[in-house]
Each structure stands twice: as C-alpha cells, then as structure tokens.
Design a protein around this motif. Structure first.
Motif, PDB file in Angstrom:
ATOM      1  N   ARG A   1     -46.321  20.193 -14.050  1.00 51.34           N
ATOM      2  CA  ARG A   1     -47.542  20.416 -13.281  1.00 51.34           C
ATOM      3  C   ARG A   1     -47.792  19.187 -12.417  1.00 51.34           C
ATOM      4  NH1 ARG A   1     -52.896  19.344 -12.825  1.00 51.34           N
ATOM      5  NH2 ARG A   1     -54.300  21.093 -12.404  1.00 51.34           N
ATOM      6  N   ALA A   2     -48.061  19.406 -11.145  1.00 50.73           N
ATOM      7  CA  ALA A   2     -48.318  18.297 -10.229  1.00 50.73           C
ATOM      8  C   ALA A   2     -49.573  18.568  -9.427  1.00 50.73           C
ATOM      9  CB  ALA A   2     -47.132  18.094  -9.286  1.00 50.73           C
ATOM     10  N   ASP A   3     -50.434  17.555  -9.317  1.00 48.36           N
ATOM     11  CA  ASP A   3     -51.588  17.669  -8.424  1.00 48.36           C
ATOM     12  C   ASP A   3     -51.107  17.801  -6.988  1.00 48.36           C
ATOM     13  OD1 ASP A   3     -53.379  17.400 -10.499  1.00 48.36           O
ATOM     14  OD2 ASP A   3     -53.720  15.256 -10.181  1.00 48.36           O
ATOM     15  N   ALA A   4     -51.937  18.407  -6.158  1.00 52.97           N
ATOM     16  CA  ALA A   4     -51.540  18.676  -4.773  1.00 52.97           C
ATOM     17  C   ALA A   4     -51.190  17.410  -4.008  1.00 52.97           C
ATOM     18  CB  ALA A   4     -52.654  19.432  -4.051  1.00 52.97           C
ATOM     19  N   GLY A   5     -51.851  16.295  -4.327  1.00 54.65           N
ATOM     20  CA  GLY A   5     -51.619  15.075  -3.574  1.00 54.65           C
ATOM     21  C   GLY A   5     -50.484  14.216  -4.091  1.00 54.65           C
ATOM     22  N   ARG A  39     -58.545  13.797   3.002  1.00 53.22           N
ATOM     23  CA  ARG A  39     -57.222  13.350   2.574  1.00 53.22           C
ATOM     24  C   ARG A  39     -57.069  13.608   1.079  1.00 53.22           C
ATOM     25  NH1 ARG A  39     -55.142   7.791   1.378  1.00 53.22           N
ATOM     26  NH2 ARG A  39     -52.870   7.992   1.407  1.00 53.22           N
ATOM     27  N   VAL A  40     -56.065  14.401   0.736  1.00 54.69           N
ATOM     28  CA  VAL A  40     -55.805  14.753  -0.658  1.00 54.69           C
ATOM     29  C   VAL A  40     -54.949  13.654  -1.271  1.00 54.69           C
ATOM     30  CG1 VAL A  40     -54.878  16.497  -2.224  1.00 54.69           C
ATOM     31  CG2 VAL A  40     -55.880  17.192  -0.017  1.00 54.69           C
ATOM     32  N   VAL A  77     -62.425  11.418   4.687  1.00 52.22           N
ATOM     33  CA  VAL A  77     -62.882  11.380   3.296  1.00 52.22           C
ATOM     34  C   VAL A  77     -61.649  11.464   2.402  1.00 52.22           C
ATOM     35  CG1 VAL A  77     -64.344  12.417   1.535  1.00 52.22           C
ATOM     36  CG2 VAL A  77     -65.019  12.545   3.944  1.00 52.22           C
ATOM     37  N   THR A  78     -61.439  10.454   1.583  1.00 50.37           N
ATOM     38  CA  THR A  78     -60.267  10.398   0.711  1.00 50.37           C
ATOM     39  C   THR A  78     -60.674  10.754  -0.712  1.00 50.37           C
ATOM     40  OG1 THR A  78     -59.242   8.699   2.094  1.00 50.37           O
ATOM     41  CG2 THR A  78     -58.415   8.925  -0.152  1.00 50.37           C
ATOM     42  N   CYS A  79     -59.998  11.746  -1.273  1.00 56.39           N
ATOM     43  CA  CYS A  79     -60.329  12.246  -2.614  1.00 56.39           C
ATOM     44  C   CYS A  79     -59.164  11.950  -3.560  1.00 56.39           C
ATOM     45  CB  CYS A  79     -60.583  13.748  -2.572  1.00 56.39           C
ATOM     46  SG  CYS A  79     -61.933  14.235  -1.469  1.00 56.39           S
ATOM     47  N   ALA A  80     -59.428  11.146  -4.587  1.00 60.85           N
ATOM     48  CA  ALA A  80     -58.373  10.712  -5.499  1.00 60.85           C
ATOM     49  C   ALA A  80     -58.277  11.561  -6.763  1.00 60.85           C
ATOM     50  CB  ALA A  80     -58.579   9.251  -5.878  1.00 60.85           C
TER      51      ALA A  80
END
Length: 371
Positions: A97-101, A83-84, A39-42
């Motif tokens: 600030r950065a998103d985890a992915g 999948r992040v 499962v890919t999460c955008a």
C-alpha cells in the motif's frame, strides 16, 4: 479567491501555505509560471480536508503530485495548487500500500528490497504513486494494471472517500477513466505482488537481451531493477541525472515519453505501412506490437526519427530540444519556456503526420496550454 482564507485553511488542516509560489521547480521539466496559492499536504487527512474546503468554496484547484507528467503554461496557474506530499509505504506480505504522494521509485525500491516481484520493470519512472493508476504507467512490457488490487479515491463531487477495484478504472494503454478529469482524487494505491523473489515474466525484448535471458524468463528482482535503471539512464529517462562533472544532464529535464505510441486501426494499417515504405524503403523493419481489437501499436520514437527529427533536434543553442539520447523525450536545456517546448512538440507531431499520416498524441497533462 478572496472569499477563502488560504493561510488559515492550510494551518487548520495541518498543511503548509505559500502565496505566489513558482511551479517550475515542482515539475521534472522545470517549466511553468507561478500559482496564486500553493498548499502542501504531508498526510492524507490534511489533503482530504484541504481539497474538500477548496471544492466547497468553488476555488479553482490543481492537484500536483511528482510533477513528472505535467506541462504547465508560462502564465502559471490562477488558483490554488495542492501539492500531494503524503509518503507512506506499507508492505504486508505480498500486499503493498502506498500513499498517493509517495515517490514511485521509492515504492519499487521498497518492494524489491522485500523480495517482491511485479513492478521491478517500472523502476526509475519519476513521479508519484498516485499517478500510476491514472496513467496506467508502464515500461519494458509491464504496467500497473498487472498488479493493481484497488485504489482509494476522494469523490470531489460528494466529498466521500471510497476504494475501487481496477475494473472500475477501465485501465488501458497509458489511460484510465481518471485521466483528463478532476472529480476523483487518488489517495492511495494497493498492489498484489509475487513473493518468490523473481520478476514477472520478461515481455520486452530489449530488457531480456540486456539480461542475457529469453522473453518469458523470470529473473531475480534486484537484477531486473538494476538493468532497467541502467537502460533508462542510458536514454536520459531517469529524473535529475548529472554528468561526470556534476552538472545537470538536461536530457533528464523532461516529462518522460512526450507522445504515446500510436495505436493504428486494422483498416488503416496498410496505408500507414505503405507511407512508411514510400519514405523509408520497402524493406524497413517497422516495430509494431499487437493491441486490443486487432489493432497495431507502432513505435512513436521510430516514427519521429524516420520523419527527419534526430536526437538533439533542432540542435545546439535551442532552449527546447529532443533528447540527445532518445527522440521520444522533449527536453528543457536549462532556459526553455513552456511555449518553446510546445512549439517543438507541435513541429514533431505535424511532421510525423505529414510523413506517415499518423497523429501523435501527447502523454503529459497540459495545464493552461495546448499543442
């Protein structure tokens, strides 16, 4: 797994679903079997929704970021791999600030282009931003702990989102309270950098020498980044390198440094140095650095080489080999299996222990396998 409609869950959460997906292509080692569901999460909202639903249903779950610090078994993963793929990067003054992915090197490049200093020495490290506080990622004398402001976590026991400060993470050498546990998921990181266009003080001799400076000097961030990228490429420690003929450079098919530099207790140091002198010679200059609590940190790569494992070991024809550029990286030469890579890791670990009495510890997370 049949109690949950994974395709429906992914669609409802705004994510993408694939059944029986191959995992090797999602790791920098290009190793690992298939998973039951991918499962890919955008975006962060879909990531939280998917993980909450999987946890509530008791589905076995593996969170996958950049895949750079991961060794997955040949048998793959019997469960759902999330999948992040969140990729946001925001710069507000000196706060980043950065998103985890978000790809970590994209974060570094963005800060350097904005004239911000503090993470330029971490250029070229593969993987995602969310992994950096988990591992307390570091290189060339710098580490994420130096600049980390706070981290947003999803508490998978309660489903709640919250921010924590670095003191709650107990950051240490390539570790934190988040490592080797899965009840907290990093959603985003915030860092406070320097706004004067200069790097953090150079702490690493090799880097300072390469730049013609002195340890402690502060130099333009773009120059430091360029130099670090060159040093890492020379060691095959940048993902997806190619050779002059555009074929893959298999020295870059690795998980980076496979072993952490061993930290030796003060009471044990004399015995280790004695074993080194007996094997290498009493005049050997052993690279060592001070560590917390009066301990000493030794160079794992140096110990590996002096144990008889040279660059490219065990040689042509072996599907898994030490990098031809850097003995601390174990590499897939294009057709390796995870079992073959782990056999090599076991041989190196045991050889160093037999030679010097030092037990090397793997840095990557091992999924469904062990050394």
């Amino acid at each position: 797994m049949h109690t949950l409609d994974l395709p429906g869950l992914a669609a409802d959460a705004g994510a993408e679903h694939a059944a029986g997906a191959a995992l090797a292509g999602l790791t920098t080692l290009r190793l690992g079997g298939r998973c039951t569901h991918l499962v890919t999460c955008a975006d962060t909202g879909s990531l939280v929704a998917v993980v909450r639903a999987l946890d509530a249903a008791g589905v076995r779950t593996l969170i996958l970021g950049g895949g750079s610090n991961l060794v997955i078994a040949d048998e793959g993963f019997d469960g759902a791999v999330v999948r992040v793929a969140t990729a946001g990067i925001d710069v507000d003054g000196t706060l980043v600030r950065a998103d985890a992915g978000a790809l970590w090197d994209d974060v570094v490049a963005r800060t350097v282009s904005a004239g911000l200093g503090g993470i330029e020495c971490l250029s070229g490290i593969p993987g995602s931003a969310g992994a950096t506080p988990v591992q307390n990622v570091g290189a060339y004398g710098a580490e994420v702990a130096d600049v980390l402001e706070r981290v947003e976590l999803l508490d998978r026991r309660t489903g709640e989102r919250h921010w924590v400060t670095p003191d709650a993470l107990r950051l240490g050498y390539r570790t934190s309270v988040l490592k080797h546990r899965d009840d907290a998921l990093v959603l985003a990181v915030e860092m406070r950098l320097r706004g004067d266009g200069l790097s953090a003080p150079l702490r690493y001799g090799e880097l300072a020498t390469a730049m013609g400076g002195e340890p402690g000097a502060r130099l333009p961030v773009d120059e430091v980044r360029r130099t670090v990228l060159g040093l890492r490429a020379g060691k095959g420690m940048v993902a997806d390198l190619t050779l002059d003929d555009d074929t893959p450079d298999h020295d870059s098919w690795s998980a980076g440094s496979f072993f952490t530099n061993p930290v030796i207790e003060h009471a044990d140091l004399a015995g280790v140095l004695g074993a080194i002198a007996a094997r290498v010679g009493g005049d050997a200059r052993v690279p060592q650095y001070p560590a917390d609590g009066g301990r000493a940190k030794l160079s794992a790569g140096w110990l590996i080489e002096r144990s008889g494992f040279g660059k490219g070991y065990p040689g042509e024809g072996s599907p898994a080999r030490l990098s031809t550029k850097h003995t601390l990286a174990l590499t897939n030469r294009g057709a390796a299996r995870t079992a073959e890579l782990l056999a090599l890791a076991r041989e190196v670990r045991d050889g160093v222990h037999e030679a010097f009495g030092v037990r090397l510890v793997p840095e990557p997370v091992l999924v469904g396998c062990e050394i």
